[in-house]
Design an enzyme around this catalytic site. Structure first.
Site, PDB file in Angstrom:
ATOM      1  N   LYS A 124       0.872  -1.151  -0.006  1.00  0.00           N
ATOM      2  CA  LYS A 124      -0.094  -0.165  -0.108  1.00  0.00           C
ATOM      3  C   LYS A 124       0.894   1.337  -0.030  1.00  0.00           C
ATOM      4  CE  LYS A 124      -3.157   2.895   2.691  1.00  0.00           C
ATOM      5  NZ  LYS A 124      -3.753   2.801   4.207  1.00  0.00           N
TER       6      LYS A 124
ATOM      7  N   GLU B 164      11.098  -4.286   3.614  1.00  0.00           N
ATOM      8  CA  GLU B 164      11.066  -5.894   3.157  1.00  0.00           C
ATOM      9  C   GLU B 164      10.440  -6.069   1.650  1.00  0.00           C
ATOM     10  OE1 GLU B 164       9.670  -4.658   5.796  1.00  0.00           O
ATOM     11  OE2 GLU B 164       9.703  -6.010   7.373  1.00  0.00           O
TER      12      GLU B 164
ATOM     13  N   GLY C  91      -3.983  -1.270   5.654  1.00  0.00           N
ATOM     14  CA  GLY C  91      -3.302  -2.399   5.180  1.00  0.00           C
ATOM     15  C   GLY C  91      -3.727  -3.695   5.339  1.00  0.00           C
ATOM     16  N   ARG C  92      -4.343  -3.826   6.557  1.00  0.00           N
ATOM     17  CA  ARG C  92      -4.832  -5.220   7.041  1.00  0.00           C
ATOM     18  C   ARG C  92      -6.065  -5.623   6.382  1.00  0.00           C
ATOM     19  NH1 ARG C  92      -3.445  -2.137  11.049  1.00  0.00           N
ATOM     20  NH2 ARG C  92      -5.079  -1.297  12.497  1.00  0.00           N
TER      21      ARG C  92
ATOM     22  N   GLU D  33      -3.167  -6.092  15.487  1.00  0.00           N
ATOM     23  CA  GLU D  33      -2.649  -4.840  15.185  1.00  0.00           C
ATOM     24  C   GLU D  33      -3.760  -3.733  15.165  1.00  0.00           C
ATOM     25  OE1 GLU D  33       0.410  -4.811  11.633  1.00  0.00           O
ATOM     26  OE2 GLU D  33      -1.109  -4.034  10.805  1.00  0.00           O
TER      27      GLU D  33
ATOM     28  N   HIS E  96      -2.555 -31.975  19.679  1.00  0.00           N
ATOM     29  CA  HIS E  96      -1.062 -33.112  19.984  1.00  0.00           C
ATOM     30  C   HIS E  96      -0.160 -31.849  20.109  1.00  0.00           C
ATOM     31  CE1 HIS E  96      -3.301 -36.741  19.078  1.00  0.00           C
ATOM     32  NE2 HIS E  96      -3.885 -36.060  17.945  1.00  0.00           N
TER      33      HIS E  96
ATOM     34  N   LYS F  32       9.695   0.496  12.906  1.00  0.00           N
ATOM     35  CA  LYS F  32      10.511   0.551  11.411  1.00  0.00           C
ATOM     36  C   LYS F  32      11.388   1.574  11.485  1.00  0.00           C
ATOM     37  CE  LYS F  32       6.186  -0.504   8.928  1.00  0.00           C
ATOM     38  NZ  LYS F  32       5.053  -0.147   8.354  1.00  0.00           N
TER      39      LYS F  32
HETATM   40  O1  F6P Z   1       2.881  -3.969   9.792  1.00  0.00           O
HETATM   41  C1  F6P Z   1       2.427  -2.441   9.634  1.00  0.00           C
HETATM   42  C2  F6P Z   1       1.746  -2.517   8.139  1.00  0.00           C
HETATM   43  O2  F6P Z   1       1.827  -1.338   7.723  1.00  0.00           O
HETATM   44  C3  F6P Z   1       0.658  -3.575   8.011  1.00  0.00           C
HETATM   45  O3  F6P Z   1      -0.483  -2.689   8.574  1.00  0.00           O
HETATM   46  C4  F6P Z   1       0.689  -3.714   6.691  1.00  0.00           C
HETATM   47  O4  F6P Z   1      -0.261  -4.529   6.248  1.00  0.00           O
HETATM   48  C5  F6P Z   1       1.866  -4.031   6.235  1.00  0.00           C
HETATM   49  O5  F6P Z   1       2.649  -3.103   7.317  1.00  0.00           O
HETATM   50  C6  F6P Z   1       2.516  -3.713   4.986  1.00  0.00           C
HETATM   51  O6  F6P Z   1       2.509  -2.462   4.566  1.00  0.00           O
HETATM   52  P1  F6P Z   1       2.453  -2.137   3.087  1.00  0.00           P
HETATM   53  O7  F6P Z   1       1.329  -2.758   2.287  1.00  0.00           O
HETATM   54  O8  F6P Z   1       2.274  -0.588   2.883  1.00  0.00           O
HETATM   55  O9  F6P Z   1       3.834  -2.570   2.280  1.00  0.00           O
END
Ligand code: F6P
Length: 536
Positions: free
Chosen positions: A194, A200, A253-254, A339, A370, A498
């Site tokens: 987003k 990453e 994002g979630r 979150e 288990h 971050k």
């Molecule tokens: O973990 C924090 C967060 O902002 C989440 O809410 C989101 O899903 C994830 O990082 C990835 O963010 P982006 O889609 O901006 O890369």
């Protein structure tokens, strides 16, 4: 969207933040009623919502609690808040945004969403009809990853049309594994972010780009897709406009599963999966919007969750999907709940007086039995459990399915009814044990019981029921945030981490003196981990 409604004072604070929970007499009544309520084994309470049966019989309940809950919700202006959410009003005051994921799945949505949906469908259709790309590397993390992983595993468990690798972690082994075994000339790289700033995703995307380049792919950017709310950043990265799909700022994002992030699901399994999930989620949205409180599945789940967490003190919630295809439901709900509700300060900025969002954990049954069910049965803390099962299986071995369901019901029954000392003693004596040994062993074999649970039954696992299930949890989380008075749509804790990681990355990659502000241990390990400084 109601973006133009005044939500902030000139000083930038929210207009009239909700009062803190501890000041509400309705909370005191609710708490009192919750303490007096009991799990009644003779009570059967099943709510049907969007094709899902939610059985809350295993929760603490009473008429007084139901009445107190209605008053508490009224004190929190539940109807108006729900309307705000569903109509795209600003429900995320710390970021001054809507959280309008429901618009992404509404059958008659706003024109810009409909247009982007159409673009996506055309892209999928062209790729499928030309049988383009045999492999997909989906790069994204958190909400840009879990939902897609969940849907691909749920409906592609027996193999997918295209092969898919998911790469989320910055750990180089992840991208190494993600690229291996794929032919770069026949691979589509999907970057879902987003913000298009997530370290990453950008780093892994770069490695994928280099991999395409190294293989001599003529126009590597044509094999890359970006799904983002910052198209300009993706464009700058080199991705052509035709390969950029839009998310909007007002999609948390979630919740991005409901956006073009699901492209990978469609390419791997079928575009029908996206449509089906959206239809199921939209049906749950309608139920949430219209069902009376006592029959409203997300509301009732939210209320018993609050009783369990804030009154009875359970620190965690266990998710037990009795369906091997739903293994990824656990991290998905983990992110959604933790979150969203992992906060202890309310919107006004004051500390919430009661414990809020629980830790969420789990594993599919029967593996979970288990692994950690012993702790649930006889451990000192215990946790409420959400058992999730499909009435109908999609394989050809009905016997397996009956055993699976029997295990699910058995675990729930044991947690609910327990086993008294007398029952355990009689059992031991019936086994022919001498009295003294039977009395001793009975103390080990008794079960406390009275552990709360939900039983969620999907008729069968379809895109529709999975969509409805996810929306059920989303709305539950919203209601809990509302009652606790916290903002379920921001994540400042994660943002802080971050920022620190950026500074530490700089430190680890430089020869600069270690930041004197670091604690002794961090400073020591920065020195050790960055190795000999070559001065380059
Ligand atoms: O973990 C924090 C967060 O902002 C989440 O809410 C989101 O899903 C994830 O990082 C990835 O963010 P982006 O889609 O901006 O890369």
């Amino acid at each position: 969207m109601k973006q133009n409604i005044e939500t902030e004072t000139a000083a930038g604070r929210p207009v009239a933040p909700p009062p803190s929970l501890s000041t509400l007499p309705e909370w005191a009544h609710f708490e009192q009623a919750a303490r007096a309520a009991r799990i009644d084994p003779s009570r059967l309470c099943v709510i049907n919502a969007a094709g899902i049966n939610l059985d809350t019989s295993g929760q603490h309940a009473s008429e007084a609690l139901q009445e107190a809950a209605a008053d508490l919700l009224a004190a929190r202006n539940f109807n108006a808040a729900r309307e705000q959410l569903l109509s795209g009003g600003v429900v995320n005051p710390t970021e001054n945004r809507a959280a309008w994921h429901t618009a992404l799945r509404a059958p008659a949505t706003v024109p810009e969403v409909a247009a982007e949906r159409q673009r996506l469908i055309e892209f999928i259709h062209t790729a499928d009809s030309e049988r383009r790309w045999r492999n997909i590397v989906h790069i994204g993390i958190g909400g840009s990853d879990w939902g897609v992983r969940l849907a691909v595993a749920a409906f592609g468990y027996a193999g997918t049309w295209r092969r898919v690798h998911f790469v989320a972690n910055i750990d180089g082994h992840a991208i190494q594994g993600g690229l291996s075994g794929f032919d770069p000339h026949d691979t589509l790289v999907v970057m879902a972010s987003k913000s298009f700033t997530t370290a990453e995703t950008l780093e892994n995307g770069r490695r994928a780009l280099e991999w395409l380049q190294a293989a001599g792919v003529a126009d590597p950017y044509k094999q890359m897709i970006a799904i983002t709310a910052r198209p300009e950043a993706a464009r700058e990265w080199g991705i052509p406009d035709a390969h950029i799909f839009k998310i909007w700022d007002w999609v948390g994002g979630r919740f991005s599963l409901w956006s073009a992030v699901s492209l990978t699901t469609a390419l791997a399994v079928s575009a029908d999966v996206i449509a089906g999930m959206q239809a199921g989620a939209a049906a749950m949205d309608k139920h949430f919007a219209e069902a009376p409180i006592a029959e409203n599945a997300p509301v009732q789940m939210a209320l018993s969750g609050i009783v369990n967490r804030s009154v009875l003190g359970y620190g965690s919630l266990n998710i037990a999907p009795y369906d091997f295809r739903l293994a990824n439901l656990v991290p998905y709900i983990q992110q959604l709940e933790m979150e969203s509700l992992g906060k202890s300060v309310d919107i006004a900025g004051d500390r919430v007086s009661v414990p809020t969002g629980p830790a969420v954990w789990g594993m599919p049954g029967t593996d979970a039995q288990h692994t950690f069910f012993q702790w649930l049965h006889q451990g000192s803390d215990g946790a409420p459990v959400d058992f999730i099962v499909c009435a109908q299986a999609d394989h050809g071995w009905p016997h397996h399915h009956r055993i699976l369901m029997a295990h699910c019901l058995a675990q729930r029954q044991a947690l609910l009814r327990g086993k008294s000392y007398d029952e355990a003693l009689q059992e031991c004596l019936a086994d022919g044990m001498p009295l003294e040994r039977a009395q001793w062993l009975a103390r080990h074999r008794l079960h406390g019981g009275g552990r709360p649970s939900n039983l969620i039954i999907l008729q069968r696992l379809s895109p529709y029921t999975l969509g409805a299930l996810l929306a059920l949890y989303e709305h539950k989380v919203f209601v809990q945030g509302l009652v606790w008075g916290i903002n379920p749509f921001d994540q400042w804790g994660v943002e802080y981490g971050k920022v620190l990681a950026k500074g530490l990355t700089r430190m680890l990659e430089s020869c600069d003196p270690v930041d004197p502000g670091y604690d002794a241990s961090t400073a020591y390990w920065v020195e050790r981990l960055r190795g000999p400084c070559t001065g380059t």
